[in-house]
Design a protein around this motif. Sequence first.
Motif, PDB file in Angstrom:
ATOM      1  N   UNK A 127       2.817   6.117  -2.770  1.00  0.00           N
ATOM      2  CA  UNK A 127       3.943   6.966  -3.183  1.00  0.00           C
ATOM      3  C   UNK A 127       3.995   7.063  -4.706  1.00  0.00           C
ATOM      4  N   UNK A 128       3.821   5.928  -5.381  1.00  0.00           N
ATOM      5  CA  UNK A 128       3.834   5.935  -6.846  1.00  0.00           C
ATOM      6  C   UNK A 128       2.728   6.821  -7.395  1.00  0.00           C
ATOM      7  N   UNK A 129       1.547   6.770  -6.792  1.00  0.00           N
ATOM      8  CA  UNK A 129       0.433   7.610  -7.241  1.00  0.00           C
ATOM      9  C   UNK A 129       0.716   9.084  -6.988  1.00  0.00           C
ATOM     10  N   UNK A 130       1.281   9.395  -5.831  1.00  0.00           N
ATOM     11  CA  UNK A 130       1.578  10.791  -5.509  1.00  0.00           C
ATOM     12  C   UNK A 130       2.610  11.365  -6.477  1.00  0.00           C
ATOM     13  N   UNK A 131       3.635  10.577  -6.775  1.00  0.00           N
ATOM     14  CA  UNK A 131       4.706  11.058  -7.645  1.00  0.00           C
ATOM     15  C   UNK A 131       4.403  10.840  -9.122  1.00  0.00           C
ATOM     16  N   UNK A 161       9.941   0.082  -1.921  1.00  0.00           N
ATOM     17  CA  UNK A 161      10.324   0.543  -0.586  1.00  0.00           C
ATOM     18  C   UNK A 161      11.483  -0.283  -0.036  1.00  0.00           C
ATOM     19  N   UNK A 162      12.382   0.404   0.650  1.00  0.00           N
ATOM     20  CA  UNK A 162      13.561  -0.231   1.247  1.00  0.00           C
ATOM     21  C   UNK A 162      13.784   0.357   2.641  1.00  0.00           C
ATOM     22  N   UNK A 163      14.803  -0.155   3.341  1.00  0.00           N
ATOM     23  CA  UNK A 163      14.979   0.215   4.745  1.00  0.00           C
ATOM     24  C   UNK A 163      15.765   1.503   4.966  1.00  0.00           C
ATOM     25  N   UNK A 168       0.828  -1.205   0.000  1.00  0.00           N
ATOM     26  CA  UNK A 168       0.000   0.000   0.000  1.00  0.00           C
ATOM     27  C   UNK A 168       0.862   1.255   0.000  1.00  0.00           C
ATOM     28  N   UNK A 169       1.897   1.258   0.813  1.00  0.00           N
ATOM     29  CA  UNK A 169       2.788   2.415   0.865  1.00  0.00           C
ATOM     30  C   UNK A 169       3.423   2.666  -0.497  1.00  0.00           C
ATOM     31  N   UNK A 170       3.907   1.617  -1.138  1.00  0.00           N
ATOM     32  CA  UNK A 170       4.507   1.764  -2.466  1.00  0.00           C
ATOM     33  C   UNK A 170       3.495   2.320  -3.471  1.00  0.00           C
TER      34      UNK A 170
END
Length: 372
Positions: free
Chosen positions: A40-44, A51-53, A35-37
């Motif tokens: 972010x992809x939609x926002x940008x 996503x990574x650490x 979901x986070x990925x």
Amino acid sequence: MIVPLSCPDIGNRERDLINEVLNSNVLSIGPKIALFERLVAEYLQVKEAVAVNSGTSGLHLAVRALGIGEGDEVITTPFSFISSSNCLIFEKARPVFADIDPVTFNIDPEQIESRITPKTRAILPVHVFGRPADMDTIFKIATKKGIFVIEDACEAIGASYHGKKVGTECDAGVFAFYPNKQITTGEGGIITTNNSDVASLCRSMRNQGRSEEDGGWLNHCRLGYNYRLDELSAALGVAQIERIDEILAKRESAARAYSVKLKKIKGVMTPNETPGVRISWFVYVVSLAHGIDRNSVMNHLQKNGIGCRPYFQPLHLQPFYRKSFGYSEGDYPNTERISSSTLALPFFNDITEQQMDYVVDVLQQAIELVSC
């Protein structure tokens, strides 16, 4: 009064999503990272987000995914956090520095082309303090020379250059979410790209080289790392990216208020804003005039409970880089001059007028004391 240098903005939505993860018993490789990925992809408005650490991990994977390795050269800036150059050395490539523009503090495009050699594989600009680099010129150079562009946008989520968000049109962009960033996942970062092959490689390498298409948990298709972002961090990121517009507006308002308040202090230069460029305010950094002892100013601020820090130390003068590449003082004069004068003041989403007024008053006292 105590005013910290930075302070994360955590609310009930963040706590609720973290509790969802805790109640699910899925702490890694679960729905929150996906979901986070996606958010972010939609926002940008990019095709892929991985996503990574950490931002450092993201830069490393971007370099590997583009096949940059031993003997290759990448042109980048010496005015940055050290990971933007270390990510190249991890792969035995060589960072080739170009000095910075003394106004924007970003890599000076006019110095890039002369540093390109047959070994040059990429340009790696850093959007310093959330201010976009001159991407139009950088992309023109890269296209002309047939080389990659990797954007270190770790400090710049939401920044835009002539209407285009940074980290979205390059071969790979990288954002970071350390607690002092605009939005945070605690530790964490994300790689953005419109190249599905680059994204697939990064997903595999972040997860010990496992392939998403074939093989099981103990089948490793390539060299990889444990660069995964956990579900708790991703949940925090979901809540933060949901309100990124609000967060960026708060920081922009605070930055502009600072600039107005600081006009009364002689010897303090505030960041300028350029038409067509939207800064995503990561930190608020001022420059002190020549002759003002920055260390004395910092000591006075700190004694009065105010967090502050010099930003950045020149990379080419770090002990490891001196030893490895033979750099010395005078190699990049703009970087060295700017580095010796910059000072980060307290800056965060919910900084108050009272806190800013206190910082400005104490800074004025400090300038007056060291000028006597």
